[in-house]
Design an enzyme around this catalytic site. Structure first.
Site, PDB file in Angstrom:
ATOM      1  N   ASP A  93      47.307  46.253 -12.503  1.00 59.24           N
ATOM      2  CA  ASP A  93      47.548  46.184 -11.060  1.00 59.24           C
ATOM      3  C   ASP A  93      48.321  47.425 -10.630  1.00 59.24           C
ATOM      4  O   ASP A  93      48.750  48.209 -11.463  1.00 59.24           O
ATOM      5  CB  ASP A  93      48.318  44.908 -10.683  1.00 59.24           C
ATOM      6  CG  ASP A  93      49.520  44.694 -11.591  1.00 59.24           C
ATOM      7  OD1 ASP A  93      50.161  45.690 -11.962  1.00 59.24           O
ATOM      8  OD2 ASP A  93      49.809  43.538 -11.914  1.00 59.24           O
ATOM      9  N   ASP A 100      51.563  48.862  -8.214  1.00 57.50           N
ATOM     10  CA  ASP A 100      52.731  48.579  -7.387  1.00 57.50           C
ATOM     11  C   ASP A 100      53.005  49.810  -6.546  1.00 57.50           C
ATOM     12  O   ASP A 100      52.814  50.940  -7.000  1.00 57.50           O
ATOM     13  CB  ASP A 100      53.951  48.283  -8.275  1.00 57.50           C
ATOM     14  CG  ASP A 100      53.712  47.055  -9.140  1.00 57.50           C
ATOM     15  OD1 ASP A 100      53.541  45.969  -8.563  1.00 57.50           O
ATOM     16  OD2 ASP A 100      53.656  47.202 -10.372  1.00 57.50           O
ATOM     17  N   ASP A 153      63.267  49.368 -15.500  1.00 56.34           N
ATOM     18  CA  ASP A 153      63.692  49.066 -16.866  1.00 56.34           C
ATOM     19  C   ASP A 153      63.546  50.234 -17.844  1.00 56.34           C
ATOM     20  O   ASP A 153      64.514  50.718 -18.421  1.00 56.34           O
ATOM     21  CB  ASP A 153      63.014  47.790 -17.389  1.00 56.34           C
ATOM     22  CG  ASP A 153      61.513  47.757 -17.177  1.00 56.34           C
ATOM     23  OD1 ASP A 153      60.946  48.763 -16.681  1.00 56.34           O
ATOM     24  OD2 ASP A 153      60.883  46.727 -17.502  1.00 56.34           O
TER      25      ASP A 153
HETATM   26  P1  ATP Z   1      52.013  45.424 -16.594  1.00 52.71           P
HETATM   27  O1  ATP Z   1      51.044  46.338 -17.189  1.00 52.71           O
HETATM   28  O2  ATP Z   1      52.305  44.270 -17.423  1.00 52.71           O
HETATM   29  O3  ATP Z   1      51.747  45.058 -15.154  1.00 52.71           O
HETATM   30  P2  ATP Z   1      54.246  46.764 -15.403  1.00 52.71           P
HETATM   31  O4  ATP Z   1      55.118  47.879 -15.906  1.00 52.71           O
HETATM   32  O5  ATP Z   1      53.426  47.078 -14.206  1.00 52.71           O
HETATM   33  O6  ATP Z   1      53.377  46.263 -16.604  1.00 52.71           O
HETATM   34  P3  ATP Z   1      55.348  44.640 -13.842  1.00 52.71           P
HETATM   35  O7  ATP Z   1      55.966  43.378 -14.310  1.00 52.71           O
HETATM   36  O8  ATP Z   1      54.093  44.593 -13.069  1.00 52.71           O
HETATM   37  O9  ATP Z   1      55.180  45.550 -15.115  1.00 52.71           O
HETATM   38  O10 ATP Z   1      56.474  45.386 -12.998  1.00 52.71           O
HETATM   39  C1  ATP Z   1      56.218  46.551 -12.229  1.00 52.71           C
HETATM   40  C2  ATP Z   1      57.369  47.535 -12.340  1.00 52.71           C
HETATM   41  O11 ATP Z   1      58.584  46.945 -11.844  1.00 52.71           O
HETATM   42  C3  ATP Z   1      57.697  47.952 -13.770  1.00 52.71           C
HETATM   43  O12 ATP Z   1      56.890  49.007 -14.204  1.00 52.71           O
HETATM   44  C4  ATP Z   1      59.160  48.333 -13.657  1.00 52.71           C
HETATM   45  O13 ATP Z   1      59.305  49.601 -13.121  1.00 52.71           O
HETATM   46  C5  ATP Z   1      59.687  47.332 -12.654  1.00 52.71           C
HETATM   47  N1  ATP Z   1      60.234  46.113 -13.294  1.00 52.71           N
HETATM   48  C6  ATP Z   1      59.592  44.952 -13.526  1.00 52.71           C
HETATM   49  N2  ATP Z   1      60.386  44.056 -14.107  1.00 52.71           N
HETATM   50  C7  ATP Z   1      61.579  44.652 -14.267  1.00 52.71           C
HETATM   51  C8  ATP Z   1      62.834  44.234 -14.794  1.00 52.71           C
HETATM   52  N3  ATP Z   1      62.995  43.018 -15.300  1.00 52.71           N
HETATM   53  N4  ATP Z   1      63.857  45.117 -14.766  1.00 52.71           N
HETATM   54  C9  ATP Z   1      63.691  46.353 -14.240  1.00 52.71           C
HETATM   55  N5  ATP Z   1      62.535  46.793 -13.734  1.00 52.71           N
HETATM   56  C10 ATP Z   1      61.492  45.978 -13.726  1.00 52.71           C
HETATM   57 MG    MG Z   2      52.211  45.755 -13.096  1.00 55.25          MG
END
Ligand code: ATP
Ligand code: MG
Length: 483
Positions: A30, A32, A115
């Site tokens: 996805d 963001d 993170d």
């Molecule tokens: P995925 O491929 O699983 O979607 P993702 O990195 O996009 O991985 P998401 O859970 O969609 O993970 O979160 C989007 C973004 O928000 C992350 O890349 C990170 O920058 C931030 N984020 C999400 N959860 C946290 C957290 N618990 N603490 C700090 N930053 C976070």
């Molecule tokens: Mg994501």
């Protein structure tokens, strides 16, 4: 979304996993977006989609494109700052931030609350520039998961970050950096502070997103899996546990690649089965349970195991019900098509397909189940083909492609086919019954006086088919704790 915000004079960037995965040449799950527009401004500016403001502590906007299966959700968040972390912010009962709700002025500020460096890259499609404040690009090239800021402080703010590191390690095949690992050491028990509903979501991401088997290996090696599951005793390290769950995850990863859905209920039915199975093997022959039906024992054990798992990963009632249904179905399926009173009733179960898939996994560990499993699978395919023909005939009838007589004829043909199968089944059952009688007779002769000992076991011999988990001495599993 980004260009609409830019056109309205706002800054907007793609951030997080989307940028990371694009750099890696992977298809992002996805996207963001982060912007200096507030949620209300976002809703005003972004036009060509449904907009939903969500979130309690920190409001963000979900921009929803398309419908149902083809739906794409872009999460749009206003820049945040991370000022609380320096002041040792308080964390709530969920072990999550409770005051993470103030807006930031810039992406540099926003990046500090993210993170890992690999998740803090900002891409501006307008300028075609990637902004990187924490060396995330090089960490991606090196395959390193490195915490932004002090790892100890950051995991106390939000212990789910520990789990996320292992998820990225499994998903991307990356290594957690030494300094980040040092911060984790001695702090794994923080995982227990994560709210059980949130942990349910996090565990689902590990196992239902197409890299379940890799996750399983990483979580087992790092000893984290134990923290996600209720006490399993020695079952946890058994060949059955590794073989059964490993095979299931390989299959669900394949389903994911084929675009088929994977249910959390099936996942938990699998994850908890080695324990349930082991307890089943014990209880079947335990005094007090000898006359109990297989289903009633499954009900008893299932309720206990689910209740104790819920304290760790809280899942909705519906998920609990489906897990129980899949387990209970095994009692019917094990008897084979000829051994159940009402085949149609078993097949009509909403979770019959899941039950048979589950049996297939059990058959992978126990070949004696293969024949029964195959006959159920065959029956399922027949019933599905029948239903499809029926639907087709009906829709032909409706669209004027054929007349009522045509539809009647197709239905009649199907009925004939069905009754032929029922007769075949009855004949096969008769054959089996007479074979059993023969065997009994010759067995009686052979045994002679040796008819002592396990009367009860013999009585239940038909129920002995669910087995496996306790093959390797699980004697130390303290059932009295459970029952
Ligand atoms: P995925 O491929 O699983 O979607 P993702 O990195 O996009 O991985 P998401 O859970 O969609 O993970 O979160 C989007 C973004 O928000 C992350 O890349 C990170 O920058 C931030 N984020 C999400 N959860 C946290 C957290 N618990 N603490 C700090 N930053 C976070
Ligand atoms: Mg994501």
């Amino acid at each position: 979304v980004v260009s609409q915000l830019n056109r309205a004079g706002f800054e907007a960037y793609i951030v997080g996993g989307g940028v990371r995965d694009l750099i890696l040449g992977e298809e992002p799950k996805d996207f963001d977006v982060t912007t200096n527009a507030t949620p209300n401004q976002i809703c005003k500016v972004v036009k060509n989609c449904q907009r939903r403001i969500i979130g309690r502590r920190f409001k963000i906007v979900h921009c929803v494109f398309g419908h149902r299966e083809s739906q794409i959700i872009i999460e749009v968040a206003t820049f945040r700052n991370n000022e609380e972390s320096a002041a040792g912010r308080s964390s709530g009962d969920a072990g999550m931030l409770t005051r993470d709700n103030s807006y930031g002025d810039s992406i540099e500020e926003d990046s500090k609350r993210r993170d890992y460096s690999i998740n803090a890259l900002y891409y501006s499609p307008k300028n075609r520039i990637i902004y990187d404040f924490h060396g995330g690009y090089y960490d991606i090239l090196k395959g390193t998961i490195d915490m932004i800021g002090d790892p100890v402080v950051r995991i106390h703010e939000d212990p789910a970050r520990i789990i996320r590191a292992y998820r990225f390690a499994a998903k991307l095949g990356f290594k957690i950096s030494e300094r980040t690992m040092k911060g984790f050491e001695g702090n794994f028990s923080l995982i227990k502070n994560i709210n059980s509903s949130r942990l349910f979501e996090e565990v689902n991401k590990f196992f239902l997103s197409g890299y379940g088997y890799r996750s399983f290996k990483v979580l087992k090696e790092s000893n984290i899996l134990k923290l996600f599951l209720t006490e399993q005793g020695v079952v946890f390290d058994s060949d059955y546990f590794n073989g059964f769950i490993g095979e299931s995850l390989k299959r669900s990863d394949l389903r994911h690649r084929q675009g088929k859905p994977n249910m959390p209920a099936f996942l938990y039915a699998v994850l908890l089965w080695p324990l349930v199975n082991s307890m089943l093997n014990r209880l079947r022959t335990a005094p007090g349970f000898i006359h109990s039906s297989e289903k009633s024992i499954i009900d008893l054990i299932g309720a206990k195991v689910i209740a104790s798992q819920l304290a760790i990963t809280n899942f909705p009632n519906m998920v609990q019900d489906i897990i129980m249904e899949i387990w209970r179905l095994q009692a019917d399926l094990d008897n084979g098509m000829d051994g159940v009173d009402n085949v149609e009733h078993v097949i009509a179960n909403k979770f019959f397909r899941a039950g048979v898939d589950f049996m297939r996994l059990r058959a992978f560990m126990d070949d004696s189940l293969t024949d029964a499993c195959e006959s159920w699978e065959e029956e399922y395919e027949f019933q599905s083909a029948r239903a499809l023909m029926f639907r087709k005939a009906k829709s032909r009838g409706k669209s004027g492609g054929s007349d009522d007589a045509d539809v009647e004829r197709t239905i009649e043909e199907l009925e004939i086919l069905n009754s032929r199968r029922a007769k075949e089944r009855a004949r096969a059952s008769e054959r089996e019954q007479s074979l059993k009688k023969e065997l009994k007779k010759s067995g009686r002769k052979a045994r002679g006086q040796e008819k002592t000992k396990t009367k009860s076991r013999k009585k239940r011999s038909g129920k002995e088919k669910i087995k496996g988990g306790s093959r390797r001495g699980d004697e130390s599993l303290n059932l009295t704790e459970w029952m």
